[in-house]
Scaffold this active site. Structure first.
Site, PDB file in Angstrom:
ATOM      1  N   HIS A   1       0.828  -1.213   0.000  1.00 47.77           N
ATOM      2  CA  HIS A   1       0.000   0.000   0.000  1.00 47.77           C
ATOM      3  C   HIS A   1       0.860   1.260   0.000  1.00 47.77           C
ATOM      4  O   HIS A   1       0.390   2.334   0.361  1.00 47.77           O
ATOM      5  CB  HIS A   1      -0.904   0.014   1.223  1.00 47.77           C
ATOM      6  CG  HIS A   1      -1.753  -1.198   1.368  1.00 47.77           C
ATOM      7  ND1 HIS A   1      -2.741  -1.495   0.472  1.00 47.77           N
ATOM      8  CD2 HIS A   1      -1.754  -2.208   2.270  1.00 47.77           C
ATOM      9  CE1 HIS A   1      -3.334  -2.632   0.836  1.00 47.77           C
ATOM     10  NE2 HIS A   1      -2.744  -3.085   1.921  1.00 47.77           N
TER      11      HIS A   1
ATOM     12  N   HIS B   1      -7.629  -3.809  -0.844  1.00 47.90           N
ATOM     13  CA  HIS B   1      -7.013  -5.055  -1.308  1.00 47.90           C
ATOM     14  C   HIS B   1      -7.861  -5.667  -2.401  1.00 47.90           C
ATOM     15  O   HIS B   1      -7.724  -6.835  -2.728  1.00 47.90           O
ATOM     16  CB  HIS B   1      -6.906  -6.087  -0.182  1.00 47.90           C
ATOM     17  CG  HIS B   1      -6.271  -5.575   1.046  1.00 47.90           C
ATOM     18  ND1 HIS B   1      -6.979  -4.856   1.986  1.00 47.90           N
ATOM     19  CD2 HIS B   1      -5.006  -5.661   1.491  1.00 47.90           C
ATOM     20  CE1 HIS B   1      -6.149  -4.524   2.971  1.00 47.90           C
ATOM     21  NE2 HIS B   1      -4.960  -4.983   2.698  1.00 47.90           N
TER      22      HIS B   1
END
Ligand SMILES: Nc1ncnc2c1ncn2[C@@H]1O[C@H](COP(=O)(O)OP(=O)(O)O)[C@@H](O)[C@H]1O
Ligand SMILES: Nc1ncnc2c1ncn2[C@@H]1O[C@H](COP(=O)(O)OP(=O)(O)O)[C@@H](O)[C@H]1O
Ligand SMILES: [Mg+2]
Ligand SMILES: [Mg+2]
Ligand SMILES: [Mg+2]
Ligand SMILES: [Mg+2]
Lengths: 334, 210, 334, 210
Positions: free
Chosen positions: C59, C221
């Site tokens: 991320h 995700h």
């Protein structure tokens, strides 16, 4: 690859709309020049050499994202991948000039050169003094003996940062010009592309690369580079690129540099950092010390996947202006 | 068939040129995708849509006026290399009509010659570098050689020469503009600006010879 | 879509290598915790509540990119999309604790919750006091009455920024905790995905979207959102997302907010700005004023194309900490 | 066929479990791609590769020691939900062996029961929420019911029950973990953690029944 999916409205209006967004995000720091596609600082210093930057759009946050304190004063924005027109450049010149003249910094492309030159001629007729620094940092674009044939890529970042600092401190256009030229002449870059970006209005990608190939040295509009090859390890690619950059200036052991790793659009931050790591390793091995490192999306080519590496060789004067605090959409440092 | 054009006819002809370019923008973009950044067609659409509007808004006071207005519209709306180049071509070329009340054979040849001069001065490119100059320069030469045969022949020969020039650009390696780093990969593809130059002349010929 | 092309070395080492890059780019501001995948500030204030953030990798720049002055003091980094292990969290806790306790801020995921909880229990045994704030800003993840089932997405940014400021000024852990909870409770986000990111080690995309479809509310995700639909105008999508966010808190006319438009990875800056423009228009229509706007790549999901919109409702205390200067890889403001 | 396992045999069995998981990581990742974030297999590979190393390095002082060492390795290397859950399962479960010198039928059932208790405490999930609990809970119940029939039956019944549990997860809507927002879209797909739980028991059964 299929046509890229994008969050757009009418693609003919992208430049107008992105400037609206930029002005909104600036919280009052920026304004649009009338109803034109140009961005100007709301509060211009009263007595200052002006810095004007600009070029075609599609490379956001370059150029309008670099308008702000200790950076540029204004930026005319052309359509996607098209230099701004002379009248737009001229009107922005007139808006930012505080009577001390305007330094124009932009990438060295036929379209930009001609349109900014025409604007400069018209400005002269209108009594506005201008000087021009064209950025030609892309070592992949032409051999060193034809350096003026090279294109400007992410090296714009360093030249704008230094010129912005100099324009904030030095009162003389020639002086600011001298410093900006020094920044330009000490800056070298090279890019690598993994996948193409596209033009919103056509929805077409600007080039095609086979599934397993990359192109070393590709330019910021997808202009061809120096080698197309099978994709290999990040480290091998980063080392090859860094070495080509180092050999060009040349940079040598004992030099101190600023490093920029620029995302061409869709590359992950993870990859950017992995490459940054390798660039630092190579520089350490070559005896070159790093004064500062910037990593991010500064000059993009829409959703092109890839990145470029830029080094600027520093002296005390360049360091001074590079390290000055600055604030803009694309870059902010205290 | 026109031996000369009045200012009003010159204006109509430039409107026809504008429509012809706009009708071909997709093809122009494709040509630029092969060796440039893929925006030539959309740039020419901006410029020549503006030409059509400008023609609708321009009093045909003189031939020079309407050509200059076309050039100004191109310069103001196209952007990119093409905007500067074709804007300059029309604006510089228009000075050939300064002393003329109608567009005739000599004037037309003068337009191309002056236009070429302006373009070479502006962009510092030479023939052989795979630009629109490689269509414009042979067109200018051919038109001069045909002056004695009248306007229709002048524009017909110019158009033929421009087309030949476009073909010739396929065998050139670009050394200016966005294609210049393509090197040998630019071989086999025509230059987008040269194609546009040829389209402009084609539309003029169609108007004059009709 | 084919497997994404990436500039990587051995994909098993991505987290180690990206931390190397981050530490190199920091120019001495950050260090790696021994040979572990955790980042810690080199110079920790002597007497300060510590702020620890962290989560799975992939991320970037979240989380390690937010370690710095007036931001976090350290960040344990898990493998890609996997919460860090309890011992890594514990060791980072121990490294940043200055005896005033540690506030842990992270996204509300089963894996993170459990691993950080285990670490907190072990820390307690070791005499380190901790408090936990889980960020659950994603309004698409669950209805409001099950807010603790929501996941944390880009709202992390605001909570970290505010908690970092509070931790720099307030000497009491409970006080810092109170402010961070307030930031969390006033923050709402929603995302939209256009194309999937991938996991480096498998090379597989985390989901598949048809060529012409987008997913509103998709998580960081690739967790499913609330609606899959044909792609439409940016304005329509931005307005729908903004309205859903506004209705959730709810935000109402007269409120003052901070706006964050976060790039999930591969979206162009142009699109980000076009959406930012629309968010501002919607807020103005609803009578909500904007105190500040941040636009950029703060919490990504590899090369996922898409973005999220986050609003934080402000009061004077939140404004104070949000506006404090800060410096880190991902965020710098004077 | 083993009626009991010595600590050394228990260690060997856990090595076999580790190899079995590692051999199935691609399948586990695919299962997680369907309803999670696609990393379950690579996480389990990290954890169970560590188990194999830990077993090689652990003195088999007692059954509890080797099970606890396995749990510690999983906890330290897996990350994500699976690391906390399976680490907890082995570590909490190992306490069932505290008073035992060998692994027997009662001990094995106790391992699953204590493991389940630990997992439920750690993650606060209930049966029916589409997690590994839906394999572990029926396995624990089945093993307790079979204690009188000896270790082989205990582990055989546990494995069968876990498999049934995996099948049952296909009809569940996830309400915890990364799949929880899938809602009805999670229907038809098994839970990745439940599949892993079933693989662990399968490898234990193969070792014990061999
Ligand atoms: N220096 C120059 N002299 C003459 N023509 C030029 C020059 N540079 C570029 N051109 C012409 O411009 C064309 C490209 O136009 P366009 O694609 O619209 O602009 P850009 O290159 O800015 O994208 C080229 O095909 C070429 O014919
Ligand atoms: N609260 C919980 N209780 C029990 N098992 C859980 C819980 N949360 C998640 N799990 C299990 O973890 C599995 C996911 O593991 P993994 O994919 O490795 O982690 P992550 O969800 O962090 O990506 C799920 O399939 C589920 O069986
Ligand atoms: Mg262009
Ligand atoms: Mg072009
Ligand atoms: Mg995960
Ligand atoms: Mg997972």
């Amino acid at each position: 690859m299929g046509k890229p999916k994008k969050l757009l409205n009418n693609p003919v209006n992208v430049v107008t709309e992105l400037i609206d967004g930029l002005v909104a995000a600036s919280g009052g720091d920026l304004r649009r020049l009338d109803d034109r596609n140009a961005v100007v600082r709301t509060k211009l210093a009263e007595d200052k050499v002006a810095l004007l930057i600009g070029g075609g759009s599609g490379h956001e946050p370059m150029f309008p994202g670099f308008v702000g304190p200790n950076l540029a004063d204004g930026a005319p924005c052309g359509e996607v991948f098209a230099a701004p027109t002379p009248d737009l450049v001229l009107d922005t010149l007139a808006a930012v000039d505080r009577g001390r003249g305007v330094l124009m910094v932009y990438g060295n492309y036929a379209g930009d050169n001609m349109n900014f030159d025409i604007a400069a001629e018209l400005a002269e007729e209108a009594g506005i003094v201008t000087r021009t620094v064209r950025v030609w940092d892309d070592v992949a674009a032409a051999p060193l003996d034809r350096i003026t044939d090279r294109r400007g890529i992410a090296g714009d970042f360093f030249v704008i940062k230094v010129a912005g600092g100099a324009a904030a401190e030095l009162k003389d256009l020639d002086d600011v010009y001298r410093v900006a030229v020094k920044a330009r002449d000490n800056t070298r870059s090279m890019g690598v592309a993994l996948a193409a970006g596209s033009i919103p209005e056509t929805g077409e990608r600007t080039f095609e690369l086979p599934e397993d190939e990359i192109e070393i040295g590709m330019g910021a509009h997808g202009e061809p580079g120096i080698a197309r090859r099978k994709i290999t390890d990040a480290d091998a690619i980063a080392e090859e690129m860094t070495d080509r950059i180092l050999a060009d200036l040349p940079f040598s052991s004992g030099d101190e540099v600023a490093v920029l790793v620029n995302n061409l659009g869709a590359t992950t931050c993870m990859e950017m950092l992995i490459v940054t790591r390798k660039v630092h390793q190579v520089l350490a091995q070559r005896g070159i010390s790093v004064h500062r490192t910037d990593v991010g999306s500064f000059l993009t080519c829409q959703e092109m996947a890839g990145l470029s590496i830029t080094l600027m060789k520093l002296d005390d004067e360049l360091k001074r202006y590079l390290d000055m605090p600055a604030h803009s959409f694309a870059y902010s440092r205290s | 068939m026109h031996d000369t054009l009045t200012p009003a006819e010159a204006r109509d002809m430039l409107s026809a040129v504008a429509r012809h370019i706009v009708a071909n923008v997709d093809m122009l973009t494709q040509v630029d995708q092969a060796i440039g950044d893929g925006d030539h067609g959309i740039g020419m659409r901006r410029g020549f849509s503006a030409v059509e509007e400008a023609m609708a808004a321009t009093e045909p006071v003189s031939v020079a006026t309407v050509f200059k207005a076309a050039g100004t519209a191109i310069m103001a709306k196209t952007g990119g290399a093409a905007g500067a180049i074709f804007g300059t071509m029309f604006r510089s070329g228009s000075t050939a009509f300064d002393e003329r009340t109608v567009l005739d054979a000599e004037g037309f040849a003068g337009f191309l010659v002056k236009g070429l001069e302006g373009v070479e001065k502006r962009g510092a490119a030479q023939p052989g570098q795979k630009t629109m100059i490689d269509a414009l320069a042979p067109a200018a030469a051919a038109s001069e050689a045909a002056i004695a045969r009248g306007l229709v022949d002048v524009v017909t020969e110019a158009t033929k020469a421009a087309k030949g020039g476009v073909e010739a650009t396929k065998d050139m390696i670009a050394t200016t503009g966005k294609a210049r780093t393509l090197g040998e990969r630019s071989l086999g593809h025509p230059d987008p600006g040269a194609v546009s130059m040829s389209l402009i002349l084609e539309a003029m010929r169609d108007y004059i010879a009709a």
